[in-house]
Scaffold this motif. Structure first.
Motif, PDB file in Angstrom:
ATOM      1  N   UNK A   1       0.840  -1.195   0.000  1.00  0.00           N
ATOM      2  CA  UNK A   1       0.000   0.000   0.000  1.00  0.00           C
ATOM      3  C   UNK A   1       0.877   1.247   0.000  1.00  0.00           C
ATOM      4  N   UNK A   2       1.073   1.873  -1.152  1.00  0.00           N
ATOM      5  CA  UNK A   2       2.005   2.994  -1.238  1.00  0.00           C
ATOM      6  C   UNK A   2       1.626   4.170  -0.364  1.00  0.00           C
ATOM      7  N   UNK A   3       0.342   4.331  -0.095  1.00  0.00           N
ATOM      8  CA  UNK A   3      -0.074   5.492   0.700  1.00  0.00           C
ATOM      9  C   UNK A   3       0.436   5.432   2.136  1.00  0.00           C
ATOM     10  N   UNK A   4       0.790   4.224   2.605  1.00  0.00           N
ATOM     11  CA  UNK A   4       1.317   4.120   3.974  1.00  0.00           C
ATOM     12  C   UNK A   4       2.742   3.598   3.996  1.00  0.00           C
ATOM     13  N   UNK A   5       3.376   3.484   2.821  1.00  0.00           N
ATOM     14  CA  UNK A   5       4.704   2.878   2.751  1.00  0.00           C
ATOM     15  C   UNK A   5       5.704   3.753   2.004  1.00  0.00           C
ATOM     16  N   UNK A   6       5.486   5.051   1.943  1.00  0.00           N
ATOM     17  CA  UNK A   6       6.359   5.906   1.141  1.00  0.00           C
ATOM     18  C   UNK A   6       7.806   5.898   1.639  1.00  0.00           C
ATOM     19  N   UNK A   7       8.012   5.784   2.941  1.00  0.00           N
ATOM     20  CA  UNK A   7       9.379   5.742   3.464  1.00  0.00           C
ATOM     21  C   UNK A   7      10.121   4.518   2.980  1.00  0.00           C
ATOM     22  N   UNK A   8       9.490   3.352   3.114  1.00  0.00           N
ATOM     23  CA  UNK A   8      10.103   2.100   2.672  1.00  0.00           C
ATOM     24  C   UNK A   8      10.305   2.096   1.165  1.00  0.00           C
ATOM     25  N   UNK A   9       9.293   2.534   0.429  1.00  0.00           N
ATOM     26  CA  UNK A   9       9.395   2.556  -1.024  1.00  0.00           C
ATOM     27  C   UNK A   9      10.468   3.528  -1.509  1.00  0.00           C
ATOM     28  N   UNK A  10      10.612   4.645  -0.823  1.00  0.00           N
ATOM     29  CA  UNK A  10      11.665   5.600  -1.176  1.00  0.00           C
ATOM     30  C   UNK A  10      13.033   4.963  -1.002  1.00  0.00           C
TER      31      UNK A  10
ATOM     32  N   UNK B   1       6.464   7.828  -9.526  1.00  0.00           N
ATOM     33  CA  UNK B   1       5.289   8.392 -10.186  1.00  0.00           C
ATOM     34  C   UNK B   1       4.915   9.696  -9.475  1.00  0.00           C
ATOM     35  N   UNK B   2       3.721  10.183  -9.710  1.00  0.00           N
ATOM     36  CA  UNK B   2       3.203  11.352  -8.983  1.00  0.00           C
ATOM     37  C   UNK B   2       1.811  11.013  -8.468  1.00  0.00           C
ATOM     38  N   UNK B   3       1.448  11.586  -7.335  1.00  0.00           N
ATOM     39  CA  UNK B   3       0.113  11.339  -6.805  1.00  0.00           C
ATOM     40  C   UNK B   3      -0.888  12.301  -7.456  1.00  0.00           C
ATOM     41  N   UNK B   4      -2.120  12.279  -6.982  1.00  0.00           N
ATOM     42  CA  UNK B   4      -3.163  13.087  -7.620  1.00  0.00           C
ATOM     43  C   UNK B   4      -2.912  14.587  -7.503  1.00  0.00           C
ATOM     44  N   UNK B   5      -2.042  14.958  -6.547  1.00  0.00           N
ATOM     45  CA  UNK B   5      -1.708  16.376  -6.384  1.00  0.00           C
ATOM     46  C   UNK B   5      -0.408  16.737  -7.102  1.00  0.00           C
ATOM     47  N   UNK B   6       0.134  15.788  -7.862  1.00  0.00           N
ATOM     48  CA  UNK B   6       1.337  16.068  -8.627  1.00  0.00           C
ATOM     49  C   UNK B   6       2.623  15.936  -7.835  1.00  0.00           C
TER      50      UNK B   6
END
Length: 434
Positions: free
Chosen positions: A102-111, A283-288
């Motif tokens: 779930x990228x919305x809660x995993x941005x630190x790990x994914x980064x 990628x970019x989220x809905x807010x760019x």
């Protein structure tokens, strides 16, 4: 019941639910000769205090690398790990995370994964890298299978001295493929790939231009294996390769008496969809805003099943993070300095050992590991010196010993090993005269 929470009634209900009468019924397919005929010879039940004491005594029989001169390499290397690495990876948001679906809660790990991929791609000179593999051996085996998928061919050709354990893992992977075989000859018309390790298992860097030409002529892929990733700080990136796989344990990951390790995998862009394991994309989220997400998920537990690109179902997330933190602390300049320091220590070791009588150094070149030819059995030498607190290296066939030096190797350590080998050499000469 502290460690065995299931009651007899619980077990009975579970067995009834799955349709068997006893636990032994679950093992009817296991050959009789593979089953234990009696209980394992372990001590009887003891209290926690007694167990802790027993385990402590067992642990004290180990010989950690820090407890004396250490020259063992052969795929697992003794490097310094900054305290910052351990401090950061033990933060709960990293230590307890598992699968960043779930990228919305995993941005630190994914980064962190994305940064790991970027570093690996830069080091190897490849277009893309995945989120890591279990270790160098499985990464190499996955590279062989990927080459089979890409080319539609079966033969796996190994050039030179590949780590023997890597070869064993390849043979395990292909055991159930009736059409796949491992060869040591030049690539033929049915060659899926040529696998070459550099520096090879004996520590010698390998020239890749001739192999690249052979692969171009035969249509095989060139798979380059890097067992000591630090060598990429001094040796040129293997840009001739189609796939680069290997082991990244040297940066940020402790030896841990042999594992777990951190495999890496990179390749040319055109083979992206055949690459095993995970891939984190930007990628970019809905807010760019810049963001990250797992992409091109063709693993077996997603939608492709029998068409999956591998059976690896996760990545070494925590160790990939440790690697990334350590590399960020080093930076490009620091990484190159560390590589140069390792080579310098290896040169000091080689120079000193070359002065020991009856010892030969056959390597034409090396990074931080090389072969020493002794006048006596290498296996016996390792055993005798280990009893004196000196871990002399990895015994090869006969009288050949594989030794490694890193930034952790001091001049005093080198002198201790040289002195010990001089005594053994003198003893061997005395026996010959007698």
């Amino acid at each position: 019941m502290r460690y065995l929470p299931l009651t007899p009634r619980d077990r009975t209900e579970m067995l009834k639910s799955i349709g068997v009468k006893a636990v032994d019924d679950l093992y009817v397919s296991v050959p009789k000769e593979a089953k234990l005929s009696a209980l394992i010879d372990l001590p009887a039940h003891q209290g926690e205090i007694e167990v802790e004491k027993a385990l402590t005594l067992m642990a004290q029989k180990n010989h950690p690398a820090a407890n004396g001169p250490f020259f063992l390499g052969a795929g697992c290397y003794n490097h310094h790990i900054p305290a910052t690495v351990d401090h950061l990876i033990q933060r709960s948001e990293f230590l307890t995370s598992y699968t960043p679906y779930q990228p919305e809660i995993s941005q630190g790990t994914l980064t962190a994964i994305f940064e790991f991929q970027t570093i690996i791609a830069n080091l190897t000179g490849m277009d893309i890298a995945n989120a890591s593999m279990y270790d160098g051996a499985t990464a190499t085996a996955e590279a062989a299978l990927m080459a089979k998928r890409v080319t539609g061919r079966a033969n796996i050709h190994i050039h030179g001295a590949l780590h023997p354990q890597y070869r064993e893992v390849i043979e395990t992977y292909i055991r159930n493929y009736s059409d796949v075989s491992v060869k040591t000859s030049a690539p033929d018309a049915n060659a899926a790939c040529v696998i070459v390790q550099t520096p090879d298992f004996h520590g010698e860097p390998q020239a890749l231009a001739a192999l690249r030409k052979q692969c171009d002529e035969s249509g095989a892929l060139l798979v380059v294996v890097v067992n000591e990733i630090l060598s990429l700080g001094l040796l040129p990136a293997p840009v001739e390769a189609d796939i680069v796989a290997g082991e990244a344990q040297s940066i940020g990951v402790p030896m841990s008496f042999g594992g777990p390790h951190l495999g890496f995998f990179a390749c040319r862009k055109q083979y992206l969809r055949q690459m095993p394991g995970r891939l984190c994309g930007e990628t970019v989220d809905k807010d760019g805003r810049r963001s990250f997400v797992l992409t091109l998920s063709t693993r077996e537990q997603h939608i492709r099943r029998e068409k999956a690109t591998s059976n690896i179902c996760t990545n070494q997330g925590l160790f990939a993070l440790a690697f990334t933190i350590h590399m960020s602390l080093l930076g490009e300049i620091g990484f190159k300095k560390l590589a140069r320091l390792n080579h310098e220590r290896a040169c000091l070791l080689a120079d000193r050992l070359s002065k020991v009588k009856n010892i030969k150094l056959p390597n034409k070149s090396f990074f931080n590991e090389f072969v020493v030819e002794l006048p006596v059995s290498a296996a016996q030498t390792v055993k005798e010196l280990a009893a004196k607190g000196i871990i002399a290296g990895y015994p090869l066939a006969g009288n050949k010993l594989l030794v490694a030096a890193t930034e952790m190797t001091s001049e005093a350590d080198i002198e201790v090993l040289a002195g010990a080998l001089e005594k053994l050499s003198a003893t061997a000469r005395t026996k010959e005269v007698a």
